[in-house]
Scaffold this motif. Structure first.
Motif, PDB file in Angstrom:
ATOM      1  N   ILE A 123       0.865  -1.172   0.000  1.00 24.17           N
ATOM      2  CA  ILE A 123       0.000   0.000   0.000  1.00 24.17           C
ATOM      3  C   ILE A 123       0.902   1.222   0.000  1.00 24.17           C
ATOM      4  CG2 ILE A 123      -1.768   1.289   1.251  1.00 24.17           C
ATOM      5  CD1 ILE A 123      -2.687  -1.381   2.450  1.00 24.17           C
ATOM      6  N   ILE A 124       0.783   2.051  -1.041  1.00 20.75           N
ATOM      7  CA  ILE A 124       1.701   3.167  -1.204  1.00 20.75           C
ATOM      8  C   ILE A 124       0.940   4.465  -1.387  1.00 20.75           C
ATOM      9  CG2 ILE A 124       1.906   2.899  -3.725  1.00 20.75           C
ATOM     10  CD1 ILE A 124       4.925   3.646  -3.320  1.00 20.75           C
ATOM     11  N   GLY A 125       1.542   5.536  -0.945  1.00 19.29           N
ATOM     12  CA  GLY A 125       0.980   6.865  -1.111  1.00 19.29           C
ATOM     13  C   GLY A 125       1.889   7.873  -0.444  1.00 19.29           C
ATOM     14  N   ARG A 126       1.664   9.122  -0.770  1.00 16.52           N
ATOM     15  CA  ARG A 126       2.455  10.177  -0.143  1.00 16.52           C
ATOM     16  C   ARG A 126       2.045  10.338   1.317  1.00 16.52           C
ATOM     17  NH1 ARG A 126       0.597  12.536  -4.976  1.00 16.52           N
ATOM     18  NH2 ARG A 126       2.197  12.771  -6.588  1.00 16.52           N
ATOM     19  N   SER A 127       2.796  11.149   2.035  1.00 20.61           N
ATOM     20  CA  SER A 127       2.454  11.465   3.420  1.00 20.61           C
ATOM     21  C   SER A 127       1.064  12.080   3.463  1.00 20.61           C
ATOM     22  CB  SER A 127       3.483  12.442   3.993  1.00 20.61           C
ATOM     23  OG  SER A 127       3.158  12.800   5.312  1.00 20.61           O
ATOM     24  N   GLY A 128       0.234  11.578   4.373  1.00 24.64           N
ATOM     25  CA  GLY A 128      -1.125  12.077   4.496  1.00 24.64           C
ATOM     26  C   GLY A 128      -2.138  11.398   3.593  1.00 24.64           C
ATOM     27  N   ALA A 129      -1.704  10.380   2.845  1.00 28.75           N
ATOM     28  CA  ALA A 129      -2.618   9.696   1.920  1.00 28.75           C
ATOM     29  C   ALA A 129      -3.620   8.811   2.645  1.00 28.75           C
ATOM     30  CB  ALA A 129      -1.824   8.869   0.912  1.00 28.75           C
ATOM     31  N   GLY A 130      -3.327   8.437   3.909  1.00 25.30           N
ATOM     32  CA  GLY A 130      -4.222   7.565   4.664  1.00 25.30           C
ATOM     33  C   GLY A 130      -3.667   6.181   4.909  1.00 25.30           C
ATOM     34  N   LYS A 131      -2.380   5.968   4.595  1.00 25.12           N
ATOM     35  CA  LYS A 131      -1.787   4.633   4.702  1.00 25.12           C
ATOM     36  C   LYS A 131      -1.823   4.093   6.128  1.00 25.12           C
ATOM     37  CE  LYS A 131       2.309   5.777   3.218  1.00 25.12           C
ATOM     38  NZ  LYS A 131       2.119   7.254   3.184  1.00 25.12           N
ATOM     39  N   SER A 132      -1.340   4.887   7.075  1.00 23.89           N
ATOM     40  CA  SER A 132      -1.271   4.417   8.467  1.00 23.89           C
ATOM     41  C   SER A 132      -2.664   4.184   9.041  1.00 23.89           C
ATOM     42  CB  SER A 132      -0.500   5.420   9.323  1.00 23.89           C
ATOM     43  OG  SER A 132       0.858   5.466   8.948  1.00 23.89           O
ATOM     44  N   THR A 133      -3.594   5.065   8.715  1.00 27.18           N
ATOM     45  CA  THR A 133      -4.971   4.865   9.181  1.00 27.18           C
ATOM     46  C   THR A 133      -5.533   3.575   8.627  1.00 27.18           C
ATOM     47  OG1 THR A 133      -5.301   7.258   9.273  1.00 27.18           O
ATOM     48  CG2 THR A 133      -7.269   5.890   9.298  1.00 27.18           C
ATOM     49  N   LEU A 134      -5.265   3.316   7.362  1.00 32.23           N
ATOM     50  CA  LEU A 134      -5.775   2.092   6.727  1.00 32.23           C
ATOM     51  C   LEU A 134      -5.229   0.844   7.399  1.00 32.23           C
ATOM     52  CD1 LEU A 134      -7.293   0.566   4.551  1.00 32.23           C
ATOM     53  CD2 LEU A 134      -5.403   1.022   2.972  1.00 32.23           C
ATOM     54  N   ILE A 135      -3.927   0.813   7.645  1.00 34.79           N
ATOM     55  CA  ILE A 135      -3.349  -0.392   8.232  1.00 34.79           C
ATOM     56  C   ILE A 135      -3.830  -0.604   9.665  1.00 34.79           C
ATOM     57  CG2 ILE A 135      -1.190   0.458   9.246  1.00 34.79           C
ATOM     58  CD1 ILE A 135       0.241  -1.840   7.802  1.00 34.79           C
ATOM     59  N   ARG A 136      -4.120   0.505  10.364  1.00 36.20           N
ATOM     60  CA  ARG A 136      -4.600   0.394  11.745  1.00 36.20           C
ATOM     61  C   ARG A 136      -6.061  -0.046  11.815  1.00 36.20           C
ATOM     62  NH1 ARG A 136      -1.990   3.044  15.923  1.00 36.20           N
ATOM     63  NH2 ARG A 136      -3.955   3.918  16.698  1.00 36.20           N
ATOM     64  N   THR A 137      -6.802   0.130  10.732  1.00 40.82           N
ATOM     65  CA  THR A 137      -8.170  -0.390  10.729  1.00 40.82           C
ATOM     66  C   THR A 137      -8.179  -1.911  10.640  1.00 40.82           C
ATOM     67  OG1 THR A 137      -8.467  -0.289   8.318  1.00 40.82           O
ATOM     68  CG2 THR A 137      -9.008   1.691   9.580  1.00 40.82           C
ATOM     69  N   ILE A 138      -7.143  -2.467  10.044  1.00 46.55           N
ATOM     70  CA  ILE A 138      -7.103  -3.916   9.836  1.00 46.55           C
ATOM     71  C   ILE A 138      -7.007  -4.666  11.154  1.00 46.55           C
ATOM     72  CG2 ILE A 138      -5.723  -5.792   8.850  1.00 46.55           C
ATOM     73  CD1 ILE A 138      -5.070  -3.928   6.509  1.00 46.55           C
ATOM     74  N   ASN A 139      -6.236  -4.130  12.113  1.00 48.64           N
ATOM     75  CA  ASN A 139      -6.116  -4.826  13.403  1.00 48.64           C
ATOM     76  C   ASN A 139      -6.964  -4.180  14.495  1.00 48.64           C
ATOM     77  OD1 ASN A 139      -4.658  -2.529  13.927  1.00 48.64           O
ATOM     78  ND2 ASN A 139      -2.681  -3.564  14.201  1.00 48.64           N
ATOM     79  N   GLY A 140      -7.875  -3.306  14.089  1.00 50.42           N
ATOM     80  CA  GLY A 140      -8.816  -2.738  15.045  1.00 50.42           C
ATOM     81  C   GLY A 140      -8.251  -1.661  15.935  1.00 50.42           C
ATOM     82  N   LEU A 141      -7.044  -1.183  15.642  1.00 55.22           N
ATOM     83  CA  LEU A 141      -6.482  -0.093  16.435  1.00 55.22           C
ATOM     84  C   LEU A 141      -7.144   1.234  16.098  1.00 55.22           C
ATOM     85  CD1 LEU A 141      -2.676  -0.970  16.393  1.00 55.22           C
ATOM     86  CD2 LEU A 141      -4.242  -1.113  18.331  1.00 55.22           C
TER      87      LEU A 141
ATOM     88  N   VAL B  94      -1.666  -1.284  -4.009  1.00 55.71           N
ATOM     89  CA  VAL B  94      -2.780  -0.356  -3.904  1.00 55.71           C
ATOM     90  C   VAL B  94      -2.186   1.032  -3.738  1.00 55.71           C
ATOM     91  CG1 VAL B  94      -4.646   0.442  -2.400  1.00 55.71           C
ATOM     92  CG2 VAL B  94      -4.447  -1.993  -2.953  1.00 55.71           C
ATOM     93  N   VAL B  95      -2.608   1.976  -4.573  1.00 60.01           N
ATOM     94  CA  VAL B  95      -2.113   3.352  -4.514  1.00 60.01           C
ATOM     95  C   VAL B  95      -3.191   4.223  -3.883  1.00 60.01           C
ATOM     96  CG1 VAL B  95      -1.178   5.297  -5.807  1.00 60.01           C
ATOM     97  CG2 VAL B  95      -0.763   2.954  -6.605  1.00 60.01           C
ATOM     98  N   LEU B  96      -2.819   4.899  -2.793  1.00 63.34           N
ATOM     99  CA  LEU B  96      -3.742   5.783  -2.086  1.00 63.34           C
ATOM    100  C   LEU B  96      -3.422   7.240  -2.375  1.00 63.34           C
ATOM    101  CD1 LEU B  96      -4.086   4.418   1.572  1.00 63.34           C
ATOM    102  CD2 LEU B  96      -5.690   4.136  -0.309  1.00 63.34           C
ATOM    103  N   ASP B  97      -4.466   8.057  -2.442  1.00 60.69           N
ATOM    104  CA  ASP B  97      -4.300   9.497  -2.551  1.00 60.69           C
ATOM    105  C   ASP B  97      -5.493  10.168  -1.883  1.00 60.69           C
ATOM    106  OD1 ASP B  97      -3.076  11.900  -3.346  1.00 60.69           O
ATOM    107  OD2 ASP B  97      -4.391  12.039  -5.089  1.00 60.69           O
ATOM    108  N   HIS B  98      -5.206  10.973  -0.865  1.00 61.27           N
ATOM    109  CA  HIS B  98      -6.258  11.667  -0.114  1.00 61.27           C
ATOM    110  C   HIS B  98      -7.356  10.704   0.337  1.00 61.27           C
ATOM    111  CE1 HIS B  98      -4.362  15.084  -2.265  1.00 61.27           C
ATOM    112  NE2 HIS B  98      -4.622  15.708  -1.134  1.00 61.27           N
ATOM    113  N   GLY B  99      -6.931   9.561   0.858  1.00 58.98           N
ATOM    114  CA  GLY B  99      -7.868   8.620   1.456  1.00 58.98           C
ATOM    115  C   GLY B  99      -8.638   7.753   0.489  1.00 58.98           C
TER     116      GLY B  99
END
Length: 364
Positions: A55-73, A231-236
């Motif tokens: 999962i790739i994207g620039r800073s602020g694309a939503g990458k960290s939020t996305l990965i944290r949804t997977i484990n319920g964090l 998967v390419v993310l941009d602005h969520g």
């Protein structure tokens, strides 16, 4: 092309019918906002057993939020998150704990306990889970061997290099034999040589254990080196998704093209400054090739079929797995409008991308 992270193994198609295999992770129309700022906007994706998804994207694309949804964090505002067939969207914290034990996590900054040895750091999740000492020690010994840390068992984090610390982090993430491994920018703090060794380890773990891996990164080199799919993310939002080869060979979104720019050759400035948009003795083309087209003698074919002698100005061929992909900058004699149209028709039928950059009057 310059490749600081050599390709690790071959990105061969996954040897199973993924459409018929239940996914390890499935997100359906997931949305998440923070103080009115949208972090994830209608995200739907699946992660198949045994694959490595980047999962790739620039800073602020939503990458960290996305990965944290997977484990319920990270709790979502709308949508659904499934793990191994179980809907975990609305689970309370106690119910999420056994789910998280099946999901390993490795981090950019290692998150090791400085007062504990390598062996103690690796065995900590098992100790917390109440695993008996003998079983815990046996598992730690396995993981020390797997990650190449057998001689570091009694060392402390302060005595380790960055790459060794990340190997400890990987071993700790594998301690409870997870179904899924999440990697959050795990190589961002490492130099290129160490990054390559860590990616090589992750690919080997994927091959030997059949472990499913989801990694987030802002580096296309990492995606190329290890991922099966991207998967390419941009602005969520997901702006592109597909096999690594397909996305690298024929990027569709402007975000993807921008992220790939550092990996693809560009026309040298001393040539670009001589380009004329009005006309000239030679037409200068950018030609993108992939797969079979990259294996063909394109310039020799052009000379034979067009009766014109093209000149290679710049460019090169690289590989994604075992598939060639490249960009060539070519100057072709084009004395008249008819020749120019004929040249474009000739190349357009043979390549994956074609762009007229301009004309030159004298060789550059």
């Amino acid at each position: 092309m310059n490749n600081p992270f050599p390709t690790i193994g071959a990105h061969a198609p996954l040897q199973r019918d993924l459409a018929a295999t239940p996914p390890v992770v499935r997100l359906r129309h997931v949305r998440r906002s923070f103080d009115g700022v949208v972090a994830l906007d209608d995200i739907s994706l699946s992660v198949q057993p045994g694959e490595i998804l980047g999962i790739i994207g620039r800073s602020g694309a939503g990458k960290s939020t996305l990965i944290r949804t997977i484990n319920g964090l990270e709790r979502i505002d709308a949508g659904q998150v499934e793990f191994d067939g179980q809907d975990i969207t609305g689970l309370h914290e106690t119910a999420l704990q056994p789910v998280r034990r099946r999901i390993g996590m490795i981090f950019q900054h290692f998150n090791l306990l400085s007062a504990k040895t390598v062996a103690e750091n690796i065995g900590l999740p098992l100790k917390i889970a109440g695993e008996a000492r003998a079983a815990r020690n046996a598992r730690v010994a396995e993981l020390l061997e797997l990650t190449g840390l057998r001689d570091k068992a009694n060392a402390y984090p302060s005595q380790l290099s960055g790459g060794q610390k990340q190997r400890v982090g990987i071993a700790r993430a594998l301690a409870a034999k997870p179904l899924l491994l999440l990697s959050d920018e795990a190589t961002s703090a490492l130099d290129p040589e160490t990054t390559h060794s860590i990616l090589e380890l992750l690919r080997e773990i994927n091959r030997r254990l059949g472990l499913t891996i989801v990694l987030i990164t802002h580096e296309m080199e990492v995606i190329r080196a290890i991922a099966d799919r991207v998967v390419v993310l941009d602005h969520g939002r997901i702006v592109e998704e597909g096999s690594v080869f397909d996305v690298f060979a024929t990027p569709r979104s402007e975000t993807t093209k921008s992220l790939l720019r550092s990996l693809r050759p560009s026309l040298p400035a001393h040539i670009a400054e001589h380009l004329d948009v009005a006309g000239g003795a030679e037409i200068v083309l950018r030609i993108d090739v992939s797969g079979d087209a990259a294996r063909r003698p394109l310039l020799a074919e052009a000379a034979t079929e067009l009766g014109l002698l093209p000149r290679l100005l710049h460019g090169g061929i690289d590989h994604v797995g075992d598939q060639p992909i490249g960009t060539l900058f070519v100057a072709v004699p084009a004395p008249g409008p008819g020749d120019r149209a004929r040249i474009l028709r000739h190349f357009n039928d043979k390549v994956s991308g074609l762009e007229v950059l301009g004309y030159v009057t004298d060789p550059v």
